[in-house]
Structures are given as structure tokens and as C-alpha cells.
Design a protein around this motif. Structure first.
Motif, PDB file in Angstrom:
ATOM      1  N   THR A 211     -20.541  55.553  -3.945  1.00  0.00           N
ATOM      2  CA  THR A 211     -21.512  54.884  -3.071  1.00  0.00           C
ATOM      3  C   THR A 211     -22.486  55.882  -2.459  1.00  0.00           C
TER       4      THR A 211
ATOM      5  N   SER B 211     -18.656  49.309   6.366  1.00  0.00           N
ATOM      6  CA  SER B 211     -19.861  48.831   5.669  1.00  0.00           C
ATOM      7  C   SER B 211     -19.532  47.969   4.466  1.00  0.00           C
ATOM      8  N   ALA B 212     -18.236  47.923   4.102  1.00  0.00           N
ATOM      9  CA  ALA B 212     -17.851  47.151   2.926  1.00  0.00           C
ATOM     10  C   ALA B 212     -18.016  45.660   3.186  1.00  0.00           C
ATOM     11  N   VAL B 213     -18.418  44.945   2.153  1.00  0.00           N
ATOM     12  CA  VAL B 213     -18.497  43.482   2.252  1.00  0.00           C
ATOM     13  C   VAL B 213     -17.364  42.883   1.425  1.00  0.00           C
TER      14      VAL B 213
ATOM     15  N   THR C 261     -25.208  46.124   0.835  1.00  0.00           N
ATOM     16  CA  THR C 261     -24.183  47.168   0.803  1.00  0.00           C
ATOM     17  C   THR C 261     -24.045  47.731  -0.605  1.00  0.00           C
ATOM     18  N   LYS C 262     -23.424  48.905  -0.677  1.00  0.00           N
ATOM     19  CA  LYS C 262     -23.044  49.456  -1.977  1.00  0.00           C
ATOM     20  C   LYS C 262     -21.541  49.315  -2.202  1.00  0.00           C
TER      21      LYS C 262
END
Lengths: 334, 334, 334, 334
Positions: free
Chosen positions: B93, B130-132, B147-148
Motif C-alpha cells: 500500500t 485506514s482499511a475498509v 483507500t488502498k
């Protein structure tokens, strides 16, 4: 009351021996052994096989020295790897213990064939020569009772010979047409091991060991004729279904074939039936079921066994019963 | 045309990704990786999975350094062990590669809960934040695309949330009655490994991981309520069937429940049906089928998915399609 | 030596009764009956069940009039449809024959509940009132031996009650939380019938009869509390696996739960184990295996039986053995 | 865009045709027919096959008169009983509709052999003579495209011929040794019917139709040599595994055998592999996988197909694609 030990008790055949002996009122099962470095040692057999809880809760002892069995037991069942049987049997028989060997270590009499099939040289040719190959429906009882080294047939060879021997012994087959044996085994035949090929998601009907399986020379020797033997792995736990194609001699009649199979009329564990046998009729049971059909001079014979019972443990105890003069079926339906 | 790599390609979910991408005309599958000490390295994926022959014959490369992927691919699918994902994802990422993680490494936001469930401390709390978590039927597309680090739901959590979220989001449940989720998974859920517990002869319906399975906290977090979660191993290869017991609030009507499930009316991969769903209707397919019945203020909801598809690889590609703006179903029926 | 007849012998439970009695040395199995218009009449039971060949080869007789059994037999096992049992039992009990009814005709005492569950009005309320519901681990032996009308529990109710009764009898459950029972049965539970839903290709794990199965009121009556009961059809032949979610009263300890299950310490056919039970450990065996886990005030109990044995025929013979004072296990391992 | 109808759509092969055409962008599937007295009429195909929901929701129409199809469709697939195909095909072909017949009505050219195998006299010998038997890997494209009456091979004959034809066509076999074909089929081969023999609890590996199965003469005719053909029912839903024993002519080399199978090098749906094929590699896929081994002048060839795909519906669409000049694989992986 005979004292008995099982070596290699943690495998599937070993566990079936425990179950059978729990219902055999002439036997005291004294020891269960596993190899000294087995992870299963010191566990109860019923910790491995929950089905046995309350019926056989003996502890799996590590076996370092087979000599420790001398004076302890009358008979030993070897449900072990071929090499272990090969090494252990001489020690036991030398001290007068009757050995019932479920491995392949004493099934093939030709030393070269043995070495090729099993990957090591047989070091006990004299014991091998004295061994009796005990397919119980055909074994010579007198010879059986005269030996200490009893070699039990393999699972595929049991299904194959019970189907073919009546025809061959009666001289009904044209053996210029090499018989083919196509057999499907349940996964328990591969043993209780963590292997990817036995993993639930990897199992799916397929042939294996084509032209190379060590049961081929065993079948050929004991039938006295070459065969094409193709084993398959099927996606079920237990059982072997064998389908055999063979050619009849000219003018062989249905009556002659029927008469050949009448050899089983007084054999309680072989059931010849009209129509073709069904695997589930023998699963968890000590029978071999046989059916056949013929046309145009060819015959198709099908036979079914439970590979762990008639193909291993029940047959071993059947032979044990014959050896000691007990009722042939004692313990087998327990 | 996007370039994609799969890390952990030799497992069951990895193989399904290969199959799906072989039918996805916007993707060039460039690399398949396995761990450097895997026995499968340098084999073709189709040597491991004969079904893929002619459709995906890429070689499994050993991966030593995830940095080697930088500049090579646009997106990476991690079908790896949790710890591997945890270690590899930050490298990828950071260099702008979109990571679709099928492991559990980024599913749980509470660091303590994570450590207890997965047995190690999470070292990348910022990336985790930051993770989805991308359950595609409920994910916020805008957040997803920002997001990455895309974390895909687990198999059990997918079946569980798709069954329960409409009821919870609509406020129809009396959560003082803790919902219970009883789910049965096919053996492929345990991965492609040589383990005795996965061995064909050892598999038989049984509960496992009761009160201790790491999917319990995942379900609880993303549903926002505690649940009793009991996973079972079933004797089939693929699929999950979940049966959920819950209590409705007083006076909730059938009409209200129906309306709650209408949230799926325009969701092509969730099929709400009259009567109860059947596992075989979703095996080898990317659907989740849902049915329910209610009486006396209680509701039973059943949901079925293929654990490797809607529970893993198909859902990952569904999310990938949404992420890049492709047709949601692209590749999923190939 | 008691003379026994089986009515409805051609079904799966009937065949198991034949097998068991072939190994029961206090019983002479005299007659096997099927309905007069059955296609199976005049066949041997072993023509239908090849596994029985050589063990039970009795002919299936058509039964026109139950009175023909009077004076012929001491006990009759009814493995029949509910309506047939309902009609036949009064004739038999009136003439002093002990009736062991495996159907549901005499399991529910409330006439309205019965009518709703079974779809017809019970016409023999007095006989129903005199019937003893014989879950052998809990039955009052004195009451059992005082009746001629023995009603055997259903398969699901056996698995459910054996799992829950120790907790309820010990007062450990908070029954404001309605227990849920999620049970999966093998296909033999649906009987030996040509139905599309039982066809090999149509069977796949699914819930059925949710909130409507007639075993729900049976369980509720004999446990004395309401339950959510969800039966499922699984893709295996034999066995029931039940998973039960319940709430413990405040402060109930593991010790108390253990003590509650100690009620089975001297019950040979119920095996409480550490860890969760596995279906295969009871298949083809007369046991019920039970395991449980608890956390946060909730308890999950799993129980496994063979639906045809502990869930039907073996339990019927276990009760028969208790009724006549034989060894409880006689015949059950034959 | 071609308009197509399926007659006999409610069966397993019919449902697979629906699935395939839902992914075939050159076909408009216009009508699904069942017999006028079918209980399934007026239901959606997806009511019978939940897996199809959302992909094919056409209604099953009762077909009274095949003439109603004239002008409506370009091609008709007959997934019907042999007699129905026999009666309907002439009406359709006479009006210029291309008929793809999955039944056996037009597979055997000898009228006497046909009558014996199928139990009725063929009434359309001229149409039979004009029919092209379309095993796609061997069919003459020019002849195929010149007929309206396309007869698709049976499932067992497909697996058998694909395994044996390269050897026979290359003249490598000593046909004095009659080849034997031992094949195991999944239960779907028996059709979607309520029959006791197909019932889940009754299915267990067994041979059937030995020396009497109607696929024997079909195989013999199209291979141009007699064979011993023994079909078996296996306990899985889909697939055929065939094991073939044959004798090579003297001095035939491995190289020659390899070259013979190279006939499939440019055939996308036949995969010749090293080692033996595995059923699961072709289940739910349109491939035929083939492997072989040779020793002592004998050869064992194994082939695997999905009986409903390469053995029926996928092969029918493969032929349809060849007939109309589409990509051979169009729709087959949908």
C-alpha cells in the motif's frame, strides 16, 4: 482364554481389531502397541477412536522391543508397516507366539518379486517359506495350524481372489485372455495419515498405481495366473468394489459357473447373489458379496468387501478363530 | 487492463482467483506467488489444480520480497496466512498498490481483540485504521475507493452478516436475546493442507472452536452486537450453511421483515427466497441465498454461500470490480 | 424366550430391528409385517436389505388384521406410520400384548396439540393416558413395567432431551432465553420412499419444517419448556447432530454443569465427553455422545446419535430390555 | 442471434442447457418445454433449480404439438426420452429446424440393434440414415452442416470413444483381445426422477446393466469393434470415470501411443495428461481428461467427463457452435 496383543493399534485396521476383540469372549486383549515415536503413544485407543469409548479403552503403549511380548501373550496381530512386520515377526515366532500379520511382509514367496514390490530385500526366507497365506475360504486348515507365521491376504487380493478362484480352480477360464481387475477402494485403505492426497477436498475417483501396485504380484501368485490390476481411490470411507472381466473357455455353461461358485455354499462369510452386489451391503460387515453375469463367452464378476473387515481385521480374526478351533464367526458381529 | 498478482495462489481461494481472472477481460493476471519454502513453487497452478489446465497455466513463483511487485502490478490479492498479510500489506500500500486482503489481518479494529483472536500484536494500527472492511452489499463506495487497504470479510462473517444486517439495520431485533449463529462449513474452509483432522476418513459433522473462533469478534464488531457463534465442519467440500435464531421486537410484522430484506432487491448476488435455501444452489456460484421463517416473536434466518466464492474469492473480485468501476459481476461466472 | 413381531419391517427402522433381534438371544423374531398393499410383501427382508442376508431372511407378510397376532407373540414393535400405530395399538394392548411404538401416535398427551401436529384426532385418549413415554435414561421403571403401551421418543427429541434434560432438571437454565435446537439429520430419517426430495442429486444441506415440525411440541412437552427447533437435512445417510444454545442462570459454575451431566455416569449408552462429539463416533452404534462449552453465561451443548439406533430401533430394544429385565445392552452391538 | 428451444427442460441435462445458453451471446433461448402432463409445467425453471435464479427464469411450457415451434425457432434441443425424440424430431427437421437430439433415438443405425436396445421399432429409417452422430472431436464438419438431424453421443459412449478412438484409428490395438470398459457414473445420469434406486440411502457403488446396457451397441458401432461394457452407479452427483483395458499389437511403442493421442493437441476440450485423471478436475466443466499407462503389451486408459456437460449438454452446445460456425467454446464456461 487367549492373551493377545495388537501392534500398530492406532491405525484403522488396528482399531477394528480392538472393536472385534471387545466382543470376542475367548480373547483377553492385553496390549496395544504403537511405534515408540508415535504421537499417539500413551493415549487411549478411544481417544483416537471415539466410537470405541466404553468398549475398548486400553492405552497405546510404545513398543521398543518385541521380546517384551514373550511370555505375555499367545498371539500377536501385526497391523503395521511391511518393514516393521518383517523385522518383528521372526522374534515372536521364534518364541512360540502365533503371529497374524496383516502387512505384506510374508505374502509373496518369490524373493525377487518381493524385493521389487516392497522396496527392500526379505531377510527371513526360511520364515517366509514356512508362512501360510491364509485366505480362510481356501486355506488348508492342517497347514494353517502347523505354522506360527500366518500371513493375511491384502484387501484387494481378498476381493479379487474370492471372485476369481472358483472359476480358475474349476478350469472354466480361457486364461489367454488376461483377466482384468478394476477395483475401487475407500480412503481408509490408505491408512490413518496426514497426507494431502487423502485430504477430504482432494479425494475424487481416480485410478492410481496402474501396473505398479504391489497387490498385483500377490494376486497373480496366489491365483496362479497373470492379471491386469487397476486400483482406484473412491470418495467413500470404507469398502472395496471389484469388477473383473474374464473370458470363459468355449462352451462353458451357466450351470458350470453356478457350480463353481457353489464352493461357497458352506462358507458363512461369502454370499453369492443373483444380480450384482452393492457396496453398502458389506460396509461395516465381515462379508464378501459376489455376483456375476455372462454373455458371448465372457464373464463379469463383481465382489464387494469392507476393506478393513473382510479385507483386513475381520478376516484376520476369522483365521484366528479357525486356527484355534473357535467358531469361525466369533467376535465378528460385535 | 489492470495488472494483478495473487499471493498465496496455491491455496483453495487462490486457485479460485486464478479461475475467475481467467474469465475477467479487464485483468491481466501477471504473477502467482507462494511462500519461498513452499513445495509447490515453480510448479504450474494447473499442476496442483487439474481443473485449471488450459485456463490458467501460470507458474507459482516463490516470493521473497514484496517490493519486487512495485511497478509490476496495480493490485494484489492476498490469499495468505494472517501474519503474512499483516507483514506484506504495508509494503504494497505504501507504494500505491491496491491490496485486497482475504486474510483476517485487517478485519478487526480493536487492537486488543485482534491480538487475542489472532495470537499476535498488530504492528500497523494506522494502516488498520485506514482499511475498509468491504462487505460489498453494504460498503460505502466512496470510502472504498479512497483507500488502498481493502479488507475482505471472512467466510462465516459473510454468511452471518448478510443474514442479520437487514434485521439489525432496520431495528427489528430484540437484542437482549443474544442471536445464535450455527454454521456448517465444507472442508475447503480449513485450507489445502495435509492434516489428520482434514483427512477424508476423519471428517464427520462436528462443532469446533465453540466460543473461541476468531470469526466471532469479527461478526460482533461489524454487526454491532454480541452473538453466539458456533462453527461446524461438515462432510462436503464447499459451502457454508448458517442457521440463525433471533428474537423480534414486540409486534414486528412479516411485512416489516420483508421490507428489511428488500435491501437486497437491487443486489445481484444476494437472492432472498421463499422457503429455506439449499446449499447446492450456491455451490460453485458467487451467490448468497437467504430464507427465513418467523413465529411467536422469534425468527430463524438461513443463509448459504460457497465459502470459496461469496465467502472469499468471488467476493474479493466483486469488491475489486466495484473499486475500479467495472460491472460488479465481471468474471464471476467464468 | 419371548416371541416378537415387527410391523412396518420394510422401513429403515424395521430393518434395524431385524438386525438387532438376530443378535438377541432372548427373542424369537416370529413375524415381519408390511401393509397389505405393499410391493415388498412376500419378499424376504434380506431381498430388500442385502446386508441382512444370512442373518435375517424372514419373509415380509402382509398384515390384514392385527388380531391375528393375539396369542402369537408377546410383544410387537410398531415401526409404522403414525396413523397405523394409532389404529393397531389398541387392538394389541387390549389382548395383553406389549406394544413398543416407534411412531408418534402416543408421544403427545395434549389432544389438541396432537391433532395439530399429526393432522388427525386421537381416538384413544385413555390408551394415550396410559402410555409411558420411554426415554430410557429417564423413564420410571416401575411405571414402564406397569403399562402395555410403550411410546418411544422421536429421533430429534431423543438427541434434544438427552442434551438438555440434565441442565433443566438441575435448574441451571434461565429459560427466559428460549433454548434453540439446531439439528441435522441424515436422509434415512425421511424413510425408505421414492421421493424426489430424497433423491441423491437433490439432497443438500437445508433447513426444513422450521417452526412447524411435529417434534417441536414433543420436545417442549417432555422438557417442560418451549424451544426453537430447527431441523435440517444433511447429505449423509445416518445420524443426527444437534447443537443447542441456551442461557445459564447467573453464576452457574462449570462444576455445577459437570455435576448435572453426571446423571449419565451409570448410563451405558450416553457418553459425555470433553470437547465436542463427532457424528461418525455414533453412526451404526447405539450411543448418544454429548459435549458442551460455556462462556459469558451461555452454554452450547452438542449431541450426536444414530437416528435409526439411539433415535429409533436400538432405543426401542433398550427399553424392551429394561421392560423385561434383560441386560440393557442385549442385542444392541450385534 | 439464433432462436432456440429446449424440449425436456426440467431434467438435469435441460437445466444445464439453460445455464449454458444464459451465457451464450449468440442465442436467444425462447422456449422451455416439458411434457403436457408434467407436474413441473407452468413453473419457472429456476423454481426447480434454485441455482439458476437470476440467470434463467423462463417458464416451463407444456408442449402439445411440436408444430407450434415451426417459425418460432432456428434450433431445438431435445433433452427428452428416446421415444419422444423419435416422434418429435421428424416434424421439426421437416420444417427446416435443426434438431440437436440428446436422446438415443438416432444414435444406432442398425434397425434391429436399435429395436433390441430401445424396446421399440424405429419408424423413421430415412431420417435416421441422414442423422449425423456428432462426437465433436471426430465429426466431419461438412457432413454435420449438411444435416438437420444431429444426434449427440451418450454419456458413457463419449467417455469411451474419446479414450479408445485414437488407439483404434491408429491401428495400435490387438482387437482379438476384446477391450473392456468399466465406467462409474454419478447419480444424475439416472435422471431427475423419484425412484427408490436413486434415493440417497439406497445409492452405493454397484454395477448394473451388465451386458445389457444400451450404450454397449452404441459404443461398438461407432468404434467399429465389440467391447465389454460394464456401467456402475457411484455415490456422487456428477461425472463419469471410465477405465479401459486393452491389448496393444506386438511391438507398439510408447511413442506410437503418444502420437495417437496427439490427435487432441488442437482440441480444446480434451486434455491428455501425464498420470491418471481425477474426476473432480472435470466436474462442472466441459472437458474430457484422459490418461493412460502401458506394460507387457497391455494398456489401461482412463477418461473422465462430467456426464451432464461433455457427456450431454456442453457437448451438444459445442456441436451447435461448430454447426453454426461460432467459437467452439462459446457459452461453455458461463
Amino acid at each position: 482364554m487367549l492373551s493377545v496383543a495388537v501392534v500398530g493399534a492406532s491405525g484403522y485396521a488396528g482399531a477394528e481389531l480392538c472393536r472385534i476383540f471387545s466382543a470376542h469372549n475367548e480373547v483377553c486383549l492385553k496390549h496395544l502397541y504403537v511405534s515408540e515415536n508415535s504421537l499417539d503413544k500413551n493415549k487411549k485407543i478411544s481417544d483416537l477412536y471415539g466410537s470405541l469409548r466404553g468398549r475398548c479403552d486400553l492405552v497405546l503403549e510404545p513398543m521398543s522391543d518385541p521380546k517384551s511380548l514373550i511370555g505375555e501373550v499367545d498371539a500377536v496381530f501385526l497391523a503395521t508397516d511391511h518393514k516393521v512386520s518383517h523385522d518383528v515377526a521372526p522374534v515372536l515366532t521364534a518364541s512360540g507366539i502365533a503371529v497374524f500379520d496383516l502387512s505384506g511382509a510374508f505374502r509373496i514367496s518369490d524373493l525377487n518379486v518381493f524385493a521389487e514390490a516392497y522396496g527392500f530385500e526379505h531377510e527371513y526366507p526360511e520364515l517366509l517359506a514356512s508362512a501360510v497365506y491364509a485366505l480362510p475360504e481356501f486355506v488348508d486348515l492342517k497347514a494353517l495350524r502347523a505354522t506360527k507365521m500366518i500371513s493375511l491376504p491384502g484387501c484387494y487380493p481378498t476381493a479379487s481372489q474370492l471372485a476369481l478362484r472358483p472359476l480358475i480352480d474349476s478350469g472354466l477360464l480361457d486364461l489367454n485372455y488376461r483377466p482384468s481387475i478394476n477395483a475401487v477402494s475407500g480412503v481408509s485403505g490408505a491408512g490413518r495419515k496426514a497426507k494431502l492426497t487423502n485430504s477430504f477436498c482432494e479425494v475424487s475417483l481416480n485410478a492410481y498405481g496402474v501396473f505398479t501396485h504391489r497387490h498385483q504380484p500377490e494376486i497373480a501368485e496366489h491365483l496362479g495366473t497373470e492379471v491386469i490390476f487397476t486400483p482406484h481411490l473412491g470418495d467413500f470411507k470404507r469398502g472395496i468394489h471389484a469388477t473383473i472381466n474374464a473370458k470363459l473357455k468355449d462352451n462353458v455353461t451357466a450351470e458350470q459357473v453356478k457350480k463353481a461358485f457353489a464352493v461357497y455354499d458352506n462358507k458363512p462369510l461369502v454370499r453369492v447373489k443373483e444380480g450384482m452386489p452393492k457396496l453398502m451391503d458389506v460396509q461395516y460387515l465381515p462379508y464378501c458379496d459376489i455376483g456375476y453375469a455372462m454373455k458371448d463367452g465372457y464373464i463379469v464378476v463383481c465382489s464387494c468387501i469392507d476393506n478393513l473387515l473382510k479385507g483386513a481385521s475381520a478376516q484376520a480374526v476369522q483365521v484366528f478363530n479357525l486356527y484355534y478351533g473357535f467358531d469361525e464367526l466369533k467376535g465378528l458381529f460385535g
